[in-house]
Design a protein around this motif. Sequence first.
Motif, mmCIF file in Angstrom:
data_model
loop_
_atom_site.group_PDB
_atom_site.id
_atom_site.type_symbol
_atom_site.label_atom_id
_atom_site.label_comp_id
_atom_site.label_asym_id
_atom_site.label_seq_id
_atom_site.Cartn_x
_atom_site.Cartn_y
_atom_site.Cartn_z
ATOM 1 N N UNK A 140 0.847 -1.194 0.000
ATOM 2 C CA UNK A 140 0.000 0.000 0.000
ATOM 3 C C UNK A 140 0.878 1.239 0.000
ATOM 4 N N UNK A 141 0.325 2.339 -0.456
ATOM 5 C CA UNK A 141 1.088 3.590 -0.433
ATOM 6 C C UNK A 141 0.193 4.756 -0.035
ATOM 7 N N UNK A 142 0.841 5.815 0.362
ATOM 8 C CA UNK A 142 0.132 6.985 0.878
ATOM 9 C C UNK A 142 1.059 8.191 0.759
ATOM 10 N N UNK A 143 0.446 9.353 0.682
ATOM 11 C CA UNK A 143 1.234 10.567 0.720
ATOM 12 C C UNK A 143 0.479 11.621 1.495
ATOM 13 N N UNK A 144 1.148 12.661 1.900
ATOM 14 C CA UNK A 144 0.523 13.686 2.735
ATOM 15 C C UNK A 144 -0.730 14.257 2.080
ATOM 16 N N UNK A 145 -0.676 14.438 0.768
ATOM 17 C CA UNK A 145 -1.819 15.043 0.092
ATOM 18 C C UNK A 145 -3.006 14.112 0.006
ATOM 19 N N UNK A 146 -2.773 12.812 0.239
ATOM 20 C CA UNK A 146 -3.894 11.874 0.223
ATOM 21 C C UNK A 146 -4.547 11.777 1.595
ATOM 22 N N UNK A 147 -4.032 12.567 2.553
ATOM 23 C CA UNK A 147 -4.617 12.593 3.885
ATOM 24 C C UNK A 147 -4.533 11.254 4.561
ATOM 25 N N UNK A 148 -5.720 10.783 5.038
ATOM 26 C CA UNK A 148 -5.745 9.521 5.766
ATOM 27 C C UNK A 148 -5.881 8.315 4.854
ATOM 28 N N UNK A 158 -5.039 5.376 2.555
ATOM 29 C CA UNK A 158 -3.977 4.454 2.167
ATOM 30 C C UNK A 158 -4.524 3.619 1.022
ATOM 31 N N UNK A 159 -3.767 3.541 -0.066
ATOM 32 C CA UNK A 159 -4.212 2.829 -1.258
ATOM 33 C C UNK A 159 -3.495 1.488 -1.341
ATOM 34 N N UNK A 160 -4.283 0.430 -1.434
ATOM 35 C CA UNK A 160 -3.731 -0.913 -1.488
ATOM 36 C C UNK A 160 -3.673 -1.431 -2.914
ATOM 37 N N UNK A 161 -2.663 -2.261 -3.170
ATOM 38 C CA UNK A 161 -2.627 -3.020 -4.398
ATOM 39 C C UNK A 161 -3.512 -4.248 -4.270
ATOM 40 N N UNK A 162 -3.557 -5.052 -5.328
ATOM 41 C CA UNK A 162 -4.404 -6.236 -5.321
ATOM 42 C C UNK A 162 -3.740 -7.428 -4.638
ATOM 43 N N UNK A 163 -2.453 -7.292 -4.328
ATOM 44 C CA UNK A 163 -1.782 -8.339 -3.589
ATOM 45 C C UNK A 163 -1.069 -9.366 -4.453
ATOM 46 N N UNK A 164 -0.113 -10.030 -3.824
ATOM 47 C CA UNK A 164 0.577 -11.168 -4.443
ATOM 48 C C UNK A 164 0.249 -12.397 -3.624
ATOM 49 N N UNK A 217 -9.601 5.726 13.753
ATOM 50 C CA UNK A 217 -9.964 4.390 13.340
ATOM 51 C C UNK A 217 -10.555 4.451 11.939
ATOM 52 N N UNK A 218 -10.214 3.450 11.151
ATOM 53 C CA UNK A 218 -10.705 3.391 9.781
ATOM 54 C C UNK A 218 -11.487 2.102 9.560
ATOM 55 N N UNK A 219 -12.396 2.154 8.601
ATOM 56 C CA UNK A 219 -13.104 0.962 8.134
ATOM 57 C C UNK A 219 -12.809 0.779 6.648
ATOM 58 N N UNK A 220 -12.536 -0.469 6.284
ATOM 59 C CA UNK A 220 -12.255 -0.842 4.908
ATOM 60 C C UNK A 220 -13.215 -1.946 4.478
ATOM 61 N N UNK A 221 -13.448 -2.034 3.152
ATOM 62 C CA UNK A 221 -14.138 -3.174 2.568
ATOM 63 C C UNK A 221 -13.213 -3.808 1.539
ATOM 64 N N UNK A 222 -13.156 -5.122 1.587
ATOM 65 C CA UNK A 222 -12.291 -5.855 0.664
ATOM 66 C C UNK A 222 -13.114 -6.896 -0.076
ATOM 67 N N UNK A 223 -12.984 -6.907 -1.378
ATOM 68 C CA UNK A 223 -13.659 -7.903 -2.208
ATOM 69 C C UNK A 223 -12.633 -8.923 -2.668
ATOM 70 N N UNK A 224 -13.078 -10.124 -3.007
ATOM 71 C CA UNK A 224 -12.144 -11.196 -3.386
ATOM 72 C C UNK A 224 -11.193 -10.773 -4.497
ATOM 73 N N UNK A 225 -9.904 -11.056 -4.294
ATOM 74 C CA UNK A 225 -8.907 -10.761 -5.310
ATOM 75 C C UNK A 225 -8.487 -9.309 -5.382
ATOM 76 N N UNK A 226 -8.977 -8.517 -4.440
ATOM 77 C CA UNK A 226 -8.627 -7.096 -4.448
ATOM 78 C C UNK A 226 -8.068 -6.687 -3.093
ATOM 79 N N UNK A 227 -7.432 -5.510 -3.076
ATOM 80 C CA UNK A 227 -6.967 -4.976 -1.816
ATOM 81 C C UNK A 227 -8.084 -4.249 -1.091
ATOM 82 N N UNK A 228 -7.926 -4.011 0.206
ATOM 83 C CA UNK A 228 -8.939 -3.258 0.955
ATOM 84 C C UNK A 228 -9.094 -1.842 0.412
ATOM 85 N N UNK A 229 -10.316 -1.350 0.469
ATOM 86 C CA UNK A 229 -10.615 0.015 0.036
ATOM 87 C C UNK A 229 -11.182 0.785 1.221
#
Lengths: 114, 113
Positions: free
Chosen positions: A93-101, A103-109, B32-44
């Motif tokens: 996941x990545x984040x920057x100050x301008x994105x505030x709180x 955090x953007x996740x990838x789809x994973x490996x 505190x944060x809440x996320x939703x995650x769907x299969x094959x994807x990262x949490x949003x």
Amino acid sequence: GAGVSQSPSNKVTEKGKDVELRCDPISGHTALYWYRQSLGQGLEFLIYFQGNSAPDKSGLPSDRFSAERTGGSVSTLTIQRTQQEDSAVYLCASRTASSGNTIYFGEGSWLTVV
Amino acid sequence: TQLLEQSPQFLSIQEGENLTVYCNSSSVFSSLQWYRQEPGEGPVLLVTVVTGGEVKKLKRLTFQFGDARKDSSLHITAAQPGDTGLYLCAGARGNTGFQKLVFGTGTRLLVSP
């Protein structure tokens, strides 16, 4: 790219082999995270990079795990001498100050150790 | 040690029903944060709450942060099949901020038509 990109999306490896997982964060994002998620479970923190600061490695489960981030962008998570218990989805996941709180996740490996 | 416990772990309901998911801890979180995650994807990310007692609404979803900032809840009104997914709460601790988010155990929701 528009989002966090991870590769490979799936990896099957034999026990004892080394694996490398790659993460391309969103361009310009200074903070980068690695998490591990076992099947259908919550996320386990592994490591955090922020700019040029020393990374927070407190979540790495053993010395078989290491990560680096080159040029403040791409990161590689390396697992040496893989064990079956290492099987999991590894999320970046990545984040920057301008994105505030946000955090953007990838789809994973998805790593499977057989 | 799991710092954030979610309940229930699994929830299977019919479309149109209401539900509440709980996230509890003995530790205090700065936010505190809440996320939703769907299969094959990262949490949003769905929402961030930062003030004790804060309530935020996102369409049919209502999020509440406990007064003592140790717990949170997510209430969904008139659930729809599109709400199906894994719901995760995540807490930020003290001065570490978002450096090391602690994630909950997750609640898997299935909404059937």
